[in-house]
Design an enzyme around this catalytic site. Structure first.
Site, mmCIF file in Angstrom:
data_model
loop_
_atom_site.group_PDB
_atom_site.id
_atom_site.type_symbol
_atom_site.label_atom_id
_atom_site.label_comp_id
_atom_site.label_asym_id
_atom_site.label_seq_id
_atom_site.Cartn_x
_atom_site.Cartn_y
_atom_site.Cartn_z
ATOM 1 N N GLY A 46 71.178 36.419 -9.835
ATOM 2 C CA GLY A 46 70.541 37.347 -8.786
ATOM 3 C C GLY A 46 69.242 37.771 -9.281
ATOM 4 O O GLY A 46 69.021 37.896 -10.295
ATOM 5 N N GLU A 105 75.478 25.711 -14.356
ATOM 6 C CA GLU A 105 75.416 24.800 -13.362
ATOM 7 C C GLU A 105 74.251 23.960 -12.940
ATOM 8 O O GLU A 105 74.232 23.100 -12.314
ATOM 9 C CB GLU A 105 75.555 25.934 -11.858
ATOM 10 C CG GLU A 105 74.045 26.654 -11.768
ATOM 11 C CD GLU A 105 73.947 27.917 -12.607
ATOM 12 O OE1 GLU A 105 74.753 28.047 -13.518
ATOM 13 O OE2 GLU A 105 73.470 28.843 -11.948
ATOM 14 N N SER A 160 62.989 12.547 10.483
ATOM 15 C CA SER A 160 61.556 12.559 9.957
ATOM 16 C C SER A 160 61.729 11.142 9.175
ATOM 17 O O SER A 160 60.605 10.770 8.538
ATOM 18 C CB SER A 160 61.641 13.537 8.924
ATOM 19 O OG SER A 160 62.694 13.490 7.813
ATOM 20 N N GLY A 161 62.934 10.262 9.003
ATOM 21 C CA GLY A 161 62.790 9.236 8.599
ATOM 22 C C GLY A 161 63.094 9.282 6.985
ATOM 23 O O GLY A 161 63.398 8.223 6.260
ATOM 24 N N GLY A 162 63.563 10.335 6.570
ATOM 25 C CA GLY A 162 63.901 10.670 5.236
ATOM 26 C C GLY A 162 65.216 10.630 5.290
ATOM 27 O O GLY A 162 66.043 10.541 6.281
ATOM 28 N N VAL A 163 65.929 10.457 3.825
ATOM 29 C CA VAL A 163 67.502 10.546 3.698
ATOM 30 C C VAL A 163 68.427 11.448 4.471
ATOM 31 O O VAL A 163 69.186 11.354 4.974
ATOM 32 C CB VAL A 163 67.800 10.408 2.178
ATOM 33 C CG1 VAL A 163 67.454 11.518 1.499
ATOM 34 C CG2 VAL A 163 69.296 9.874 2.059
ATOM 35 N N ASP A 164 67.866 12.858 4.499
ATOM 36 C CA ASP A 164 68.398 14.224 4.909
ATOM 37 C C ASP A 164 68.808 13.690 6.456
ATOM 38 O O ASP A 164 69.772 13.869 6.869
ATOM 39 C CB ASP A 164 68.048 15.351 4.802
ATOM 40 C CG ASP A 164 67.360 15.469 3.207
ATOM 41 O OD1 ASP A 164 68.168 14.900 2.495
ATOM 42 O OD2 ASP A 164 66.724 16.381 3.049
ATOM 43 N N SER A 165 67.721 13.381 7.399
ATOM 44 C CA SER A 165 67.857 13.282 8.768
ATOM 45 C C SER A 165 68.562 11.989 9.266
ATOM 46 O O SER A 165 69.330 11.951 10.249
ATOM 47 C CB SER A 165 66.577 13.745 9.546
ATOM 48 O OG SER A 165 65.614 12.790 8.864
ATOM 49 N N THR A 166 68.419 11.065 8.185
ATOM 50 C CA THR A 166 69.082 9.810 8.535
ATOM 51 C C THR A 166 70.527 10.017 8.357
ATOM 52 O O THR A 166 71.520 9.488 9.120
ATOM 53 C CB THR A 166 68.569 8.608 7.663
ATOM 54 O OG1 THR A 166 67.092 8.791 7.863
ATOM 55 C CG2 THR A 166 69.124 7.323 7.916
#
Ligand code: XMP
Length: 638
Positions: free
Chosen positions: A79, A195, A246-252
């Site tokens: 933190g 981590e 956006s065409g990136g992996v996340d939104s896809t």
């Protein structure tokens, strides 16, 4: 930690991985809880535990002990605050008496010492990045580690006296109590971060902890996909989804999950070209989205609106705010034009976890940078329940895994990440020259440190008249890069020097290697904001870089490769020719989930070839290579 660094941002409540009870084939899953004290890696710890197969949840650091009774183990996160500050978040001290294994990390290590009668003090030397930890005992959760291991540090304060019943079992050169254990009560604490992937023995330590808790390993990305699709179905009901793509992996991947839950015909994609995309990117995105099944796609060209809104804007956070707000206005405008009744439609976006945490989106975290999908207006819509974010609790590595499971083609799964605000956050702006106070004296002190370092001691030093964003000790920094230059070809040595300089000099948060020309003693800054001309220059540079790494066969070795434009001119011997007031910074990094990263060590032959190609660009006078890890730098410059 200094008082002024103790601010605790008032974000929204810590997001939960899922509010649904998580079931295994045999009943409710065993779980481990991570108590969040606002550390940048709190959620990453939960990610790691899940990757080890145990379901993990996050709770605020100060929850009462009664809420902790159903967990097999408790982990206390890092933190940004100092445990000795009166307003810093404290845990319920009774948790140490629950009889379940406890692991304290960074702030959690200091908090355990503070709560159980040890002592804390400010570190003489701040430690950011890699340090060598020596273990004097290797049992319990340290079973199987080597006597000496590299570990990732990010802290100011440190424990100077262990509480009664604890043995000191690990130390670094600058931190004599880097790990301690109470074997009888199964309480273990470490100053370093097990981590992050940059602590190679970290996975073993966490695995040992999981074993010690006796929790059954029943969680997997498949069970996540199953749980989240059920959740989407329930939340969307009979509505349709308006997904920002956006065409990136996340939104896809977000699209694939929603399509799996409610059918692709019920998902409408909106792609906004904000004018800061890569060269020819919009065309490519349209094609790749069609390939995965986004059949209802609307493309909106917002370039003119964006350049107008950002005229004369210089500060990174202001730029981000304008970009994010305008995005929502446009999305609203388009949905009105398309006559999408809010009763029948719900918005979705492919936000992933680092977007939230770096925006200060958990209760105790500091804002590092505001991601476009986490600006206030969007946050309000989220709080009103008007947005679904199916992957908001995942990291990039988990999103990619989910993408693979959902059948996404590997070139999409492994596409380099690209930030929502695009090249806008890679095109630095400056109102005027911006040097730290007493720059000459500071350069002198840094030069002395360089000369006495183990590295090539004849390197020269120059501070750049501009600032960039970094993250140190879980807090945002906005400080100067320092450039070192001269005859050098030892990346490891440069890496050590970079860590040493950012640890030792709080005025700098980034270190650059000057590549071209060979003399950086004179620099000039010009008043610059986001213009089409500057973005066009950056697009050309970015294209040269991206094409080059594919051609050189190193695009898969590099996790992400931002090319950054600085309004800083480096006059050659012949002076600065007209229109040559810009510089390029190469920022290739290796990472796994973007929370930590190290700079990529490109073979020098390849680098020379790349520099040759970039030097041909009209308008570029200087070329730098960013040799900063994260922390203390962030991957992007803003
Ligand atoms: P930093 O620069 O914080 O970036 O080390 C971590 C990762 O996040 C990406 N990034 C963004 N992604 N919207 C996004 O979708 C944003 O506003 C944004 N800012 C940074 C960055 O490219 C890196 O992969």
């Amino acid at each position: 930690m200094a008082e002024e660094l103790n601010k605790v941002s008032q974000g929204v409540a810590t997001p939960r991985f899922s509010d649904r009870p998580v079931r295994s084939a045999t009943g409710l899953m065993d779980k481990i809880v991570v108590l969040d004290f606002g550390g940048q890696y709190a959620h990453l710890i939960a990610n790691r535990i899940r990757r080890l197969g145990v379901y993990s949840e996050i709770k605020d650091g100060d929850v009462p002990v009664d809420e902790l009774r159903n967990y097999k183990g408790i982990i206390l996160s890092g933190g940004p605050a100092s445990v000795s500050a009166p307003d810093s978040v404290k845990c319920d001290p009774r948790l140490y008496e629950l009889g379940v294994p406890v692991l304290g990390i960074c702030y959690g290590h200091q908090l355990t010492a503070h709560t159980l009668g040890g002592e804390i003090d400010k570190g003489h030397v701040r430690e950011y990045g890699s340090a060598v930890v020596k273990f004097s005992e290797r049992k319990g959760i340290f079973e199987g580690v080597e006597e000496s291991e590299d570990a990732w540090m990010s802290h100011f304060d440190q424990v100077v006296k262990a509480p009664e019943g604890f043995e000191v079992i690990a130390s670094t050169q600058d931190c004599p109590i880097a790990g301690m254990a109470n074997y009888e009560k199964n309480i273990f604490t470490v100053q370093f971060h097990p981590e992050v992937t940059h602590t190679p023995c970290g996975k073993l330590i966490l695995e040992n902890f999981v074993m010690l808790t006796g929790a059954k390993r029943e969680w997997s990305i498949d069970s996540y996909i199953q749980n989240i699709t059920a959740e989407i179905k329930e939340k969307v009901g009979s509505r349709k989804v308006f997904l920002l793509v956006s065409g990136g992996v996340d939104s896809t991947v977000a699209f694939l999950l929603i399509a799996k839950a409610i059918g692709q015909e019920n998902v409408y994609g909106l792609y906004v070209d904000i004018g800061f995309m890569r060269l020819n990117e919009t065309k490519q995105v349209e094609e790749s989205l069609k390939k995965v099944g986004v059949s209802n796609l609307h493309v909106y060209d917002a370039g003119d609106e964006y350049f107008a809104a950002l005229e004369g804007v210089y500060a990174p956070e202001k730029k981000r705010e304008i970009i994010g707000d305008l995005f929502i206005d446009i999305q609203r405008k388009v949905s009105e034009k398309l006559n999408l009744n809010p009763e029948e439609w719900i918005i979705a976006q492919g936000t992933i976890y680092p977007d939230t945490i770096e925006t200060g989106g958990t209760k105790h975290a500091d804002t590092i940078k505001t991601h476009h999908n986490r600006v206030e207006k969007m946050q309000k819509l989220i709080n009103e329940g008007k947005v679904i974010e199916p992957i908001s609790q995942l990291y990039k590595d988990e999103v990619r895994l989910a993408g693979e499971r959902l059948g996404l083609a590997s070139e999409m799964v492994w596409r380099h990440p690209f930030p929502g605000p695009g090249l806008a956050v890679r095109c630095l702006c400056a109102e005027k020259e911006d040097y730290p106070e007493n720059v000459g004296e500071l350069e002198g002190r840094i030069s002395e440190a360089v000369s006495s370092s183990k590295m090539a001691s004849d390197l020269k030093v120059k501070i750049l008249p501009i600032r960039s964003v970094g993250v140190q000790g879980d807090e945002r920094t906005y400080a100067h890069p320092v450039c070192v230059y001269g005859n050098v070809n030892d990346w490891n040595g440069l890496g050590q020097l970079s860590t040493q300089l950012t640890n030792q000099f709080p005025e700098v948060n980034r270190v650059l290697l000057g590549l071209s020309p060979t003399d950086f003693s004179v620099l000039s800054t010009q008043n610059s904001y986001l213009t089409r001309e500057r973005i066009s220059l950056l697009q050309q540079a970015d294209k040269i870089v991206m094409d080059f790494i594919v051609e050189a066969g190193i695009d898969r070795d590099i996790w992400q490769f931002p090319t950054v434009l600085l309004p800083v001119g480096v006059p050659s011997k012949a002076g600065l020719r007209g229109g040559e007031g810009e510089s390029i910074v190469l920022r290739p990094v290796e990472s796994e989930e973007a929370m930590t990263a190290n700079f990529y060590q490109m073979e020098f032959d390849k680098l020379r070839e790349l520099v040759k190609r970039l030097a041909g660009l009209h308008g570029v006078s200087g070329i730098f290579y960013d040799i900063t890890n994260k922390p203390p730098g962030t991957i992007e410059w803003e």
